[in-house]
Design an enzyme around this catalytic site. Sequence first.
Site, PDB file in Angstrom:
ATOM      1  N   HIS A  85       4.902   5.981  11.348  1.00  0.00           N
ATOM      2  CA  HIS A  85       4.270   5.437  10.314  1.00  0.00           C
ATOM      3  C   HIS A  85       3.130   6.576  10.006  1.00  0.00           C
ATOM      4  CE1 HIS A  85       3.089   4.587   6.444  1.00  0.00           C
ATOM      5  NE2 HIS A  85       2.205   2.456   6.756  1.00  0.00           N
ATOM      6  N   LYS A 116      25.177  -5.817  -0.585  1.00  0.00           N
ATOM      7  CA  LYS A 116      27.289  -6.602  -0.478  1.00  0.00           C
ATOM      8  C   LYS A 116      27.292  -5.426   0.256  1.00  0.00           C
ATOM      9  CE  LYS A 116      26.644  -5.898  -5.707  1.00  0.00           C
ATOM     10  NZ  LYS A 116      26.237  -4.793  -6.952  1.00  0.00           N
ATOM     11  N   ARG A 134       0.735  -1.363  -0.206  1.00  0.00           N
ATOM     12  CA  ARG A 134       0.134  -0.011  -0.219  1.00  0.00           C
ATOM     13  C   ARG A 134       0.737   1.725   0.068  1.00  0.00           C
ATOM     14  NH1 ARG A 134      -2.556  -4.158   2.126  1.00  0.00           N
ATOM     15  NH2 ARG A 134      -1.091  -4.504   2.921  1.00  0.00           N
ATOM     16  N   THR A 135       1.865   1.153   0.911  1.00  0.00           N
ATOM     17  CA  THR A 135       2.971   2.972   1.321  1.00  0.00           C
ATOM     18  C   THR A 135       3.434   3.065  -0.104  1.00  0.00           C
ATOM     19  OG1 THR A 135       2.649   2.112   3.157  1.00  0.00           O
ATOM     20  CG2 THR A 135       3.463   4.240   2.884  1.00  0.00           C
ATOM     21  N   ARG A 184      11.378   3.435   3.616  1.00  0.00           N
ATOM     22  CA  ARG A 184      10.697   3.068   5.108  1.00  0.00           C
ATOM     23  C   ARG A 184      12.366   2.255   5.475  1.00  0.00           C
ATOM     24  NH1 ARG A 184       5.208  -1.297   4.598  1.00  0.00           N
ATOM     25  NH2 ARG A 184       4.790   0.908   4.925  1.00  0.00           N
TER      26      ARG A 184
HETATM   27  N1   CP Z   1      -0.357   0.020   5.941  1.00  0.00           N
HETATM   28  C1   CP Z   1       0.951  -0.482   5.294  1.00  0.00           C
HETATM   29  O1   CP Z   1       1.987   0.595   6.068  1.00  0.00           O
HETATM   30  O2   CP Z   1       0.767  -1.252   4.667  1.00  0.00           O
HETATM   31  P1   CP Z   1       1.777  -1.803   3.907  1.00  0.00           P
HETATM   32  O3   CP Z   1       4.140  -2.466   4.911  1.00  0.00           O
HETATM   33  O4   CP Z   1       1.391  -2.238   2.440  1.00  0.00           O
HETATM   34  O5   CP Z   1       2.284  -0.215   2.765  1.00  0.00           O
END
Ligand code: CP
Length: 310
Positions: free
Chosen positions: A140, A90, A62-63, A112
């Site tokens: 998040h 590496k 999603r993100t 991320r």
């Molecule tokens: N909600 C969320 O962060 O989903 P993903 O891990 O798929 O990005």
Amino acid sequence: MSDVQQLSTKHILGIKYLKASDIQLIFETADNFKEVLNRPVKKVPSLRDVTIANLFFENSTRTKLSFELAEKRLSADVVNFSASSSSVKKGETLLDTVNNILAMKVDMVVMRHPSPGAHHFLSQHIDVNIINAGDGTHEHPTQALLDAFSMREQLGDLKGKKIVIVGDILHSRVALSNIFCLQKLGAKVKVCGPPTLIPRYIQSLGVEVEYNIRKALEWCDVANLLRIQLERQDLKYFPSLREYAQYFGVNKPLLDSLDKKIVIMHPGPMNRGVEITSDVADSEHSIILQQVENGVAVRMAVLYLLAAKR
Ligand code: CP
């Protein structure tokens, strides 16, 4: 959208560092972008001169897609990096990786990373805008913004509204960011889950704990259900997923037995049959796909407002 009001910060490292006025500005900007996304032509030229790198050191559906779509809808140039197919394998460090990408004239980084604080570390060493797309079990922020934006669509002003976050609070960056965001907007927050998955510090954040799922649902206007993060658990926190589902899972008979209608949310990915049954996930109570839809507008707003801080 030519008169850009300003955020108080040049990065989105966590909700903890945003003011309530920043969150309201993001929501108002996202309202405008949501309207754009419902037009036949869903694209605006706002970030035509901006190059954005999406750096994903951890899996995402999603993100990652939501940021990429948001960037493309704003006409930014986009480069995508996935650690699993990169020279990180590496032995290249985070800072070397990022500095090499920035040498290619990148203006913003969406990242991320599995390590809490990775974004803080980067913000002390590089000069571009950084957006936290999830740092380990810490924060998040854009998930919390899209969650609160979606609640606001359902309930209006969130001041005084009652939100329960159910599940693996201990390992959840979504829980912490949601708590900060909802409290800044004046909502009341409870958490519910097995005692082993509720962090000891939670009450110091002004959050109440409810161990009975029925009582939690009877109290709330919205229940945000979280996944059990088995990949982050090095201990056994409860006897079995079956037992977890029995004591903390939300199913249709439980929802139907309440004397009111509540809103059901989930940030994804869902474990159907564990924290949520399919007849709840796909019911009229659920706004799970609206959350995903709103994610693009909210991330467009964040990118647009940060670009104005360059
Ligand atoms: N909600 C969320 O962060 O989903 P993903 O891990 O798929 O990005």
